[in-house]
Write a protein that holds these residues in place. Structure first.
Motif, PDB file in Angstrom:
ATOM      1  N   HIS A 164      51.274 -94.689  32.001  1.00 19.35           N
ATOM      2  CA  HIS A 164      51.841 -94.787  30.655  1.00 19.35           C
ATOM      3  C   HIS A 164      53.330 -95.119  30.714  1.00 19.35           C
ATOM      4  O   HIS A 164      53.838 -95.941  29.944  1.00 19.35           O
ATOM      5  CB  HIS A 164      51.614 -93.468  29.907  1.00 19.35           C
ATOM      6  CG  HIS A 164      52.169 -93.455  28.524  1.00 19.35           C
ATOM      7  ND1 HIS A 164      51.593 -94.147  27.484  1.00 19.35           N
ATOM      8  CD2 HIS A 164      53.277 -92.840  28.014  1.00 19.35           C
ATOM      9  CE1 HIS A 164      52.299 -93.962  26.373  1.00 19.35           C
ATOM     10  NE2 HIS A 164      53.332 -93.169  26.680  1.00 19.35           N
ATOM     11  N   LYS A 220      53.872 -98.818  31.622  1.00 14.73           N
ATOM     12  CA  LYS A 220      53.596 -99.696  30.486  1.00 14.73           C
ATOM     13  C   LYS A 220      54.751 -99.670  29.481  1.00 14.73           C
ATOM     14  O   LYS A 220      55.136-100.705  28.924  1.00 14.73           O
ATOM     15  CB  LYS A 220      52.295 -99.276  29.801  1.00 14.73           C
ATOM     16  CG  LYS A 220      51.051 -99.615  30.614  1.00 14.73           C
ATOM     17  CD  LYS A 220      49.792 -99.182  29.875  1.00 14.73           C
ATOM     18  CE  LYS A 220      48.537 -99.527  30.702  1.00 14.73           C
ATOM     19  NZ  LYS A 220      47.300 -99.064  30.022  1.00 14.73           N
ATOM     20  N   ALA A 221      55.318 -98.471  29.265  1.00 14.29           N
ATOM     21  CA  ALA A 221      56.446 -98.341  28.337  1.00 14.29           C
ATOM     22  C   ALA A 221      57.664 -99.106  28.868  1.00 14.29           C
ATOM     23  O   ALA A 221      58.384 -99.759  28.099  1.00 14.29           O
ATOM     24  CB  ALA A 221      56.793 -96.871  28.138  1.00 14.29           C
ATOM     25  N   GLN A 222      57.883 -99.053  30.189  1.00 16.62           N
ATOM     26  CA  GLN A 222      59.001 -99.784  30.792  1.00 16.62           C
ATOM     27  C   GLN A 222      58.824-101.295  30.652  1.00 16.62           C
ATOM     28  O   GLN A 222      59.768-102.016  30.334  1.00 16.62           O
ATOM     29  CB  GLN A 222      59.132 -99.412  32.273  1.00 16.62           C
ATOM     30  CG  GLN A 222      59.676 -98.021  32.517  1.00 16.62           C
ATOM     31  CD  GLN A 222      59.734 -97.681  33.995  1.00 16.62           C
ATOM     32  OE1 GLN A 222      59.562 -98.529  34.854  1.00 16.62           O
ATOM     33  NE2 GLN A 222      59.959 -96.407  34.291  1.00 16.62           N
ATOM     34  N   SER A 242      59.470-102.360  27.003  1.00 20.00           N
ATOM     35  CA  SER A 242      60.892-102.343  26.644  1.00 20.00           C
ATOM     36  C   SER A 242      61.634-103.508  27.286  1.00 20.00           C
ATOM     37  O   SER A 242      62.540-104.085  26.681  1.00 20.00           O
ATOM     38  CB  SER A 242      61.528-101.015  27.077  1.00 20.00           C
ATOM     39  OG  SER A 242      61.462-100.872  28.480  1.00 20.00           O
TER      40      SER A 242
END
Length: 408
Positions: free
Chosen positions: A395, A398-400, A403
């Motif tokens: 997770h 994926k967030a990195q 962004s």
């Protein structure tokens, strides 16, 4: 990118004498400058927390700081000419160390955490001196030129990477000999592995019985280097305690004890490097927990936690994964697993949550099996935690990536 390389050196008997004499003179100067700070502190602080409205305040003396203590080194060489045998850069590092120790006691570090009162260093306790500026050409082949000491033979077990500059050189006396540590400034750019696969990720849960349990159900037993060497260490420690202080036999016994402790530390570090490499050879990303190791080291398990060395292992794993790659390696070959990622995730609840459905299943530390009848899951507690760590790491990756795409 900053990096450091350490090499063992083989100084001649005359060079050994110069190094030991330099360390002893620096120790005396360190204690003298620290005593100046303590004198100023005791003479200017007030033990009374309240006073009358009208009172006499005595004139404060000038506070010793890095700059005026460094300026006093010129007079030191006049009063004590034997200090001319020490290079000026090495001598100027002493006031810097004193200021750092004193400020950590009174002001604290960047996180406002204060250290204890600085101590005076006893004989043999000052072990390192540093050249703050160093030219690359002074380190050639298997020789290093140290000012005021001479050309010293170096055991070069690995070459310095091309495109890196040597910024500082530190000489350290250890139990088994002398070492130089080179602080390097690598000008190559950190890049991500071209065929980096975010789905090729593994989560690891570190422990004391198993050093780690991975989400692919592989595990490595904790080697317990200190526990295995404890009997020999106790024997060496008793030998030290039986010797009389101030005699050569005691100094020899202390040296043998230090060698045994260093062997334990080196064996542990070698295990950490090999374990980190085996993980990075297999996976593109490794998810680990953010652990409060300093807080855990104050519990009853402190000895076992320090023996495992989780902090050192995670640090080695992170550095090996982030090693910079250069164009000299064809077809995307990277130096030491470069371009990979280590993701640190929140450790709260990784053992209590069910890796299948995400619901919390409270259990004691003594319960080593995770059972949840609702989703019919029964597996090892540590394996369940590593699966949760992997899910959180995926997770986070994926967030990195999302962004980074938005920033473009």
């Amino acid at each position: 990118m900053k990096n450091s390389y350490q090499y063992k050196i083989k100084p001649t008997p005359l060079q050994v004498e110069k190094i030991d004499k330099t360390l002893e003179m620096l120790r005396c100067q360190y204690n003298y400058l620290l005593a100046q700070r303590f004198d100023w502190y005791e003479m200017n602080r007030c033990p009374i927390d309240r006073c009358p409205l009208i009172c006499h305040i005595r004139e404060l003396k000038e506070q010793p700081n890095y700059y005026n203590q460094k300026a006093s080194l010129t007079k030191l060489k006049v009063d004590k000419p034997w200090y001319k045998e020490i290079h000026f850069q090495v001598l100027q590092e002493v006031p810097k160390k004193v200021e750092l120790a004193f400020d950590r006691w009174l002001k604290g570090d960047v996180n406002a955490k204060k250290s204890g009162r600085p101590r005076f260093k006893g004989k043999g306790q000052y072990k390192t001196f540093t050249y703050s500026q160093f030219k690359r050409h002074h380190f050639a082949a298997n020789k290093i030129t140290l000012s005021k000491i001479g050309n010293v033979k170096v055991i070069v077990n690995r070459p310095i990477p091309d495109g890196s500059d040597i910024k500082t050189v530190s000489v350290t006396k250890k139990a088994d000999g002398y070492y130089v540590s080179l602080s390097l400034d690598d000008k190559t750019v950190l890049i991500i592995k071209p065929d980096f696969d975010a789905n090729n990720i593994v989560g690891i849960d570190v422990g004391l019985i198993d050093f780690y349990v991975a989400s692919d159900n592989t595990r490595i037993a904790a080697p317990k280097h200190l526990r295995k060497a404890e009997r020999k260490l106790k024997s060496a420690q008793r030998r030290v305690s039986r010797r009389k202080k101030g005699f050569n036999r005691r100094r020899k016994a202390i040296k043998q004890l230090g060698i045994k402790h260093k062997k334990v530390a080196d064996t542990r570090k070698d295990f950490h490097f090999k374990t980190a490499k085996s993980l990075l050879d297999k996976y593109d990303a490794v998810a680990v927990e953010k652990l409060n190791i300093k807080g855990l080291s104050k519990t009853r398990l402190a000895k076992s936690i320090n023996d495992a060395g989780w902090g050192q292992f995670i640090s080695i794993l992170t550095v090996k994964a982030a090693k910079c790659a250069t164009g000299e390696y064809p077809r995307g070959h990277f130096r030491e697993n470069a371009g990979l990622k280590v993701v640190a995730v929140n450790s709260n609840g990784t053992s209590q949550e069910c890796s299948s459905c995400g619901q919390k299943v409270k259990k004691l530390l003594s319960q080593r099996i995770h059972n949840f009848p609702n989703c019919q899951v029964s597996l090892c507690r540590d394996l369940n935690a590593s699966l949760n760590i992997k899910a959180r790491g995926t997770h986070a990756l994926k967030a990195q990536s999302m962004s980074s795409q938005k920033s473009r």
